[in-house]
Motif scaffolding. Structure first.
Motif, PDB file in Angstrom:
ATOM      1  N   LEU A 178       0.803  -1.221   0.000  1.00 17.65           N
ATOM      2  CA  LEU A 178       0.000   0.000   0.000  1.00 17.65           C
ATOM      3  C   LEU A 178       0.830   1.262   0.000  1.00 17.65           C
ATOM      4  O   LEU A 178       0.546   2.242   0.673  1.00 17.65           O
ATOM      5  CB  LEU A 178      -0.944  -0.002   1.199  1.00 17.65           C
ATOM      6  CG  LEU A 178      -2.158   0.908   1.050  1.00 17.65           C
ATOM      7  CD1 LEU A 178      -2.811   0.629  -0.277  1.00 17.65           C
ATOM      8  CD2 LEU A 178      -3.105   0.646   2.156  1.00 17.65           C
ATOM      9  N   LYS A 213      -9.310 -10.063  13.616  1.00 18.63           N
ATOM     10  CA  LYS A 213      -8.808 -10.218  12.249  1.00 18.63           C
ATOM     11  C   LYS A 213      -7.782  -9.150  11.898  1.00 18.63           C
ATOM     12  O   LYS A 213      -7.702  -8.708  10.753  1.00 18.63           O
ATOM     13  CB  LYS A 213      -9.991 -10.157  11.274  1.00 18.63           C
ATOM     14  CG  LYS A 213     -10.720 -11.495  11.238  1.00 18.63           C
ATOM     15  CD  LYS A 213     -12.021 -11.437  10.497  1.00 18.63           C
ATOM     16  CE  LYS A 213     -12.792 -12.735  10.730  1.00 18.63           C
ATOM     17  NZ  LYS A 213     -14.224 -12.571  10.535  1.00 18.63           N
ATOM     18  N   GLN A 214      -7.021  -8.728  12.911  1.00 18.53           N
ATOM     19  CA  GLN A 214      -5.969  -7.726  12.703  1.00 18.53           C
ATOM     20  C   GLN A 214      -6.506  -6.451  12.072  1.00 18.53           C
ATOM     21  O   GLN A 214      -5.831  -5.819  11.257  1.00 18.53           O
ATOM     22  CB  GLN A 214      -4.861  -8.302  11.828  1.00 18.53           C
ATOM     23  CG  GLN A 214      -4.223  -9.537  12.452  1.00 18.53           C
ATOM     24  CD  GLN A 214      -2.990  -9.947  11.703  1.00 18.53           C
ATOM     25  OE1 GLN A 214      -3.078 -10.405  10.568  1.00 18.53           O
ATOM     26  NE2 GLN A 214      -1.837  -9.763  12.316  1.00 18.53           N
ATOM     27  N   ILE A 215      -7.719  -6.102  12.452  1.00 15.65           N
ATOM     28  CA  ILE A 215      -8.315  -4.869  11.947  1.00 15.65           C
ATOM     29  C   ILE A 215      -8.346  -3.873  13.105  1.00 15.65           C
ATOM     30  O   ILE A 215      -8.750  -4.214  14.222  1.00 15.65           O
ATOM     31  CB  ILE A 215      -9.724  -5.149  11.394  1.00 15.65           C
ATOM     32  CG1 ILE A 215      -9.605  -5.971  10.104  1.00 15.65           C
ATOM     33  CG2 ILE A 215     -10.500  -3.863  11.165  1.00 15.65           C
ATOM     34  CD1 ILE A 215     -10.911  -6.454   9.545  1.00 15.65           C
ATOM     35  N   ASP A 216      -7.893  -2.641  12.851  1.00 15.78           N
ATOM     36  CA  ASP A 216      -7.833  -1.671  13.946  1.00 15.78           C
ATOM     37  C   ASP A 216      -9.174  -0.973  14.157  1.00 15.78           C
ATOM     38  O   ASP A 216     -10.139  -1.215  13.430  1.00 15.78           O
ATOM     39  CB  ASP A 216      -6.715  -0.658  13.698  1.00 15.78           C
ATOM     40  CG  ASP A 216      -6.949   0.121  12.440  1.00 15.78           C
ATOM     41  OD1 ASP A 216      -8.077   0.607  12.232  1.00 15.78           O
ATOM     42  OD2 ASP A 216      -6.024   0.235  11.632  1.00 15.78           O
ATOM     43  N   PHE A 244     -10.336   2.007  13.626  1.00 23.04           N
ATOM     44  CA  PHE A 244     -10.909   2.787  12.542  1.00 23.04           C
ATOM     45  C   PHE A 244     -11.437   1.869  11.429  1.00 23.04           C
ATOM     46  O   PHE A 244     -12.501   2.109  10.870  1.00 23.04           O
ATOM     47  CB  PHE A 244      -9.865   3.758  11.973  1.00 23.04           C
ATOM     48  CG  PHE A 244     -10.458   4.860  11.164  1.00 23.04           C
ATOM     49  CD1 PHE A 244     -11.190   5.875  11.774  1.00 23.04           C
ATOM     50  CD2 PHE A 244     -10.312   4.902   9.779  1.00 23.04           C
ATOM     51  CE1 PHE A 244     -11.755   6.898  11.023  1.00 23.04           C
ATOM     52  CE2 PHE A 244     -10.862   5.930   9.030  1.00 23.04           C
ATOM     53  CZ  PHE A 244     -11.578   6.920   9.650  1.00 23.04           C
ATOM     54  N   GLY A 245     -10.672   0.824  11.145  1.00 23.31           N
ATOM     55  CA  GLY A 245     -11.131  -0.170  10.175  1.00 23.31           C
ATOM     56  C   GLY A 245     -12.430  -0.823  10.622  1.00 23.31           C
ATOM     57  O   GLY A 245     -13.343  -1.053   9.821  1.00 23.31           O
ATOM     58  N   ALA A 246     -12.515  -1.120  11.927  1.00 25.63           N
ATOM     59  CA  ALA A 246     -13.729  -1.721  12.480  1.00 25.63           C
ATOM     60  C   ALA A 246     -14.909  -0.753  12.343  1.00 25.63           C
ATOM     61  O   ALA A 246     -16.034  -1.155  12.016  1.00 25.63           O
ATOM     62  CB  ALA A 246     -13.513  -2.093  13.937  1.00 25.63           C
ATOM     63  N   ILE A 300     -15.284   1.550  10.045  1.00 26.31           N
ATOM     64  CA  ILE A 300     -15.704   1.581   8.642  1.00 26.31           C
ATOM     65  C   ILE A 300     -16.486   0.312   8.282  1.00 26.31           C
ATOM     66  O   ILE A 300     -17.509   0.379   7.606  1.00 26.31           O
ATOM     67  CB  ILE A 300     -14.486   1.763   7.700  1.00 26.31           C
ATOM     68  CG1 ILE A 300     -13.862   3.136   7.934  1.00 26.31           C
ATOM     69  CG2 ILE A 300     -14.895   1.609   6.243  1.00 26.31           C
ATOM     70  CD1 ILE A 300     -12.641   3.430   7.091  1.00 26.31           C
ATOM     71  N   LEU A 327      -6.217  -3.443   2.472  1.00 27.69           N
ATOM     72  CA  LEU A 327      -5.210  -2.921   3.386  1.00 27.69           C
ATOM     73  C   LEU A 327      -5.797  -1.812   4.254  1.00 27.69           C
ATOM     74  O   LEU A 327      -5.403  -1.629   5.405  1.00 27.69           O
ATOM     75  CB  LEU A 327      -4.023  -2.384   2.584  1.00 27.69           C
ATOM     76  CG  LEU A 327      -3.159  -3.498   1.988  1.00 27.69           C
ATOM     77  CD1 LEU A 327      -2.295  -2.964   0.872  1.00 27.69           C
ATOM     78  CD2 LEU A 327      -2.313  -4.106   3.089  1.00 27.69           C
ATOM     79  N   LEU A 328      -6.726  -1.075   3.677  1.00 28.09           N
ATOM     80  CA  LEU A 328      -7.415  -0.006   4.389  1.00 28.09           C
ATOM     81  C   LEU A 328      -7.870  -0.419   5.783  1.00 28.09           C
ATOM     82  O   LEU A 328      -7.822   0.361   6.739  1.00 28.09           O
ATOM     83  CB  LEU A 328      -8.646   0.390   3.562  1.00 28.09           C
ATOM     84  CG  LEU A 328      -9.612   1.387   4.165  1.00 28.09           C
ATOM     85  CD1 LEU A 328      -8.950   2.747   4.264  1.00 28.09           C
ATOM     86  CD2 LEU A 328     -10.862   1.500   3.330  1.00 28.09           C
ATOM     87  N   PHE A 329      -8.321  -1.679   5.919  1.00 25.11           N
ATOM     88  CA  PHE A 329      -8.893  -2.108   7.187  1.00 25.11           C
ATOM     89  C   PHE A 329      -7.826  -2.520   8.184  1.00 25.11           C
ATOM     90  O   PHE A 329      -8.095  -2.662   9.358  1.00 25.11           O
ATOM     91  CB  PHE A 329      -9.853  -3.284   6.969  1.00 25.11           C
ATOM     92  CG  PHE A 329     -11.059  -2.869   6.221  1.00 25.11           C
ATOM     93  CD1 PHE A 329     -11.978  -2.026   6.817  1.00 25.11           C
ATOM     94  CD2 PHE A 329     -11.269  -3.276   4.934  1.00 25.11           C
ATOM     95  CE1 PHE A 329     -13.096  -1.617   6.131  1.00 25.11           C
ATOM     96  CE2 PHE A 329     -12.377  -2.865   4.245  1.00 25.11           C
ATOM     97  CZ  PHE A 329     -13.291  -2.032   4.830  1.00 25.11           C
ATOM     98  N   ARG A 330      -6.624  -2.742   7.668  1.00 25.88           N
ATOM     99  CA  ARG A 330      -5.578  -3.191   8.573  1.00 25.88           C
ATOM    100  C   ARG A 330      -4.632  -2.059   8.920  1.00 25.88           C
ATOM    101  O   ARG A 330      -3.970  -2.085   9.923  1.00 25.88           O
ATOM    102  CB  ARG A 330      -4.831  -4.369   7.948  1.00 25.88           C
ATOM    103  CG  ARG A 330      -5.716  -5.622   7.934  1.00 25.88           C
ATOM    104  CD  ARG A 330      -5.025  -6.767   7.275  1.00 25.88           C
ATOM    105  NE  ARG A 330      -5.079  -6.636   5.823  1.00 25.88           N
ATOM    106  CZ  ARG A 330      -4.164  -7.119   4.990  1.00 25.88           C
ATOM    107  NH1 ARG A 330      -3.113  -7.737   5.457  1.00 25.88           N
ATOM    108  NH2 ARG A 330      -4.301  -6.975   3.699  1.00 25.88           N
ATOM    109  N   LYS A 331      -4.552  -1.051   8.070  1.00 30.22           N
ATOM    110  CA  LYS A 331      -3.661   0.091   8.292  1.00 30.22           C
ATOM    111  C   LYS A 331      -4.512   1.350   8.341  1.00 30.22           C
ATOM    112  O   LYS A 331      -4.798   1.936   7.319  1.00 30.22           O
ATOM    113  CB  LYS A 331      -2.654   0.182   7.161  1.00 30.22           C
ATOM    114  CG  LYS A 331      -2.075  -1.169   6.752  1.00 30.22           C
ATOM    115  CD  LYS A 331      -0.583  -1.125   6.755  1.00 30.22           C
ATOM    116  CE  LYS A 331      -0.012  -2.518   6.544  1.00 30.22           C
ATOM    117  NZ  LYS A 331       1.425  -2.575   6.755  1.00 30.22           N
ATOM    118  N   ASP A 332      -4.896   1.724   9.543  1.00 30.56           N
ATOM    119  CA  ASP A 332      -5.849   2.813   9.709  1.00 30.56           C
ATOM    120  C   ASP A 332      -5.377   4.118   9.100  1.00 30.56           C
ATOM    121  O   ASP A 332      -6.187   4.985   8.764  1.00 30.56           O
ATOM    122  CB  ASP A 332      -6.071   3.096  11.175  1.00 30.56           C
ATOM    123  CG  ASP A 332      -4.796   3.627  11.791  1.00 30.56           C
ATOM    124  OD1 ASP A 332      -3.883   2.832  11.979  1.00 30.56           O
ATOM    125  OD2 ASP A 332      -4.694   4.847  12.044  1.00 30.56           O
TER     126      ASP A 332
END
Lengths: 210, 210, 210
Positions: A210, B28-31, B33-35, B37, C144-149
């Motif tokens: 990315l 699922k390694q989602i932070d 902000f990702g959560a 969204i 990647l958006l969901f893993r890298k805020d």
């Protein structure tokens, strides 16, 4: 006559794509209703995106034909499963026929909206190929479109033939048949003789994401 | 009264779906902000597609409620994680409640747009189920919708009840509650008693691709 | 001057995103035409969703620039592969530049449509980040958006700076450059110093599905 013929192309293409979507669903723990929806999305997905982009009412909201034809396709698959098993390449053939018919429907509809030639060809390609792309995304696969160039490229070829015939003032119905056949034959030949564009080789061994 | 009640259903459904989306993102390694969204997309995805198809301004652009409710949902998940852990089936329940509420919101909005009954039922189903489909696609899974028919079929059942009540001239608020309950109860019973449609068996052992 | 500058930003962003999409396609058995389409979708996906939501004609239908720029990007990748291999982080940099430029284009276009500030920021974020999300979905990866805020959060930061400058009545061109730089620098710093939001931990060991 032209309108009737376009409608016929449309229904045939719907049936072809619906069968393709339903058969892709088989053997993947998807039930009948899920298969119906997959068939429907494959059949109407491309045209729906086209209509959203053209800002017209999505075609399937105007009449229930497409939902009924998809139901008939599901019934056909359930009833003639065995026979379809024997005809090994039916799935491939149905996809190709749907591709040709829908590409032409998409081009004609965009021309009626008064769009420039290149946009019409893009819209024809979208109408023909996006349904299959959504199907593959829903089934969690990289769309075949990206691995077998001949798919979308065949739509572009059909578009060029369409506008060449149009430029030569050939009759509309004739133009549509020739363009659809171009897409179908182009793709059949490409698959038969394993024609394909070169693939894009790996660029970074360890790509920075990315 | 009807308008207020519809808004209440809408906010409740938003909260329910947002929680569902956020909880699917966990582990699922989602932070955060990702959560957020993912929760937002689950909550507003179906209604956004409905509004694009109806060619009206997407509902969430008119007021920031939906973004705020999703924020509250994220906070609730972060704060009450432990408690939610104990209530094992909360996620499933939230999804089902959201499904019922959104289906009704979608039908009502389509009726107000003057669409035929069958289109309204399709729109209700889209409003209720597409958010979850997009969520699953983003998380790289085959949408549960395709494997558990009762999901979308429950929306259709709710739609039929909605129009039966409507035909009988029952009061609007009553009709909406009955229809939403139909979706919810239909789905709960189906899951409890393991009701499901047959699955589509494999057709080709070695399918010719595309 | 403002219009010209916005167009320049737009073309630069298109090139940057197209290169990013094409390079993500490399090494994945995708041919040249598939790579072209992936580059195109990465470049125009976000803006297309924005235009559908705003109910205006999708920008790429009005002129063929975007299709041509994507073709140039494909040519550049094919010709300068080796050189790009040496510059290890080019892909990342291209993505970040595209993100900054497109976010600003999205905000400006939404402001011209007379939308409230918070909707403009959402539209800027959609314009900047949805192309990459579609690219990842097509390549069958969790975006990647969901893993890298920092990705989407950088767009929001750029939006806040944009409206702060706007509020201070700074010149338009200046405001756009500052906002784009904010997005780019914000993201570069976040990646360099490994800044990130906490991840959402697993909630259910054995989640009840749907």
């Amino acid at each position: 006559v032209q309108l009737t013929f376009t409608i016929l192309l449309d229904l045939l293409g719907t049936f072809a794509f619906a069968v393709s979507g339903i058969r892709h669903a088989s053997g993947k723990q998807i039930d009948w209703f899920g298969a119906y929806i997959l068939g429907l999305v494959t059949a109407i997905g491309g045209g729906t995106l086209r209509d959203l982009l053209l800002d017209v009412t999505p075609f399937w909201m105007l009449q229930p034909h497409y939902f009924i034809v998809t139901g008939v396709a599901l019934l056909a698959v359930l009833l003639f499963k065995e026979r379809m098993l024997k005809i090994g390449s039916t799935l491939f053939l149905f996809d190709t026929i749907g591709l040709g018919l829908f590409t032409v429907v998409g081009i004609t509809k965009s021309m009626d909206a008064g769009l420039p030639v290149w946009v019409c060809i893009v819209m024809g390609t979208i109408t023909g190929s996006v349904g299959g792309v959504i199907r593959d995304m829903l089934l969690n696969q990289v769309p075949l479109l990206f691995r077998k160039d001949i798919y979308a490229l065949a739509c572009v070829a059909g578009g060029v033939v369409y506008f060449t015939c149009s430029f030569l003032k050939l009759p509309m119905g004739f133009t549509e048949v020739i363009a659809a056949l171009t897409v179908i034959v182009f793709r059949l030949i490409a698959v038969k003789y394993h024609l394909h564009l070169p693939q894009l080789k790996a660029i970074n061994r360890k790509p920075k994401s990315l």
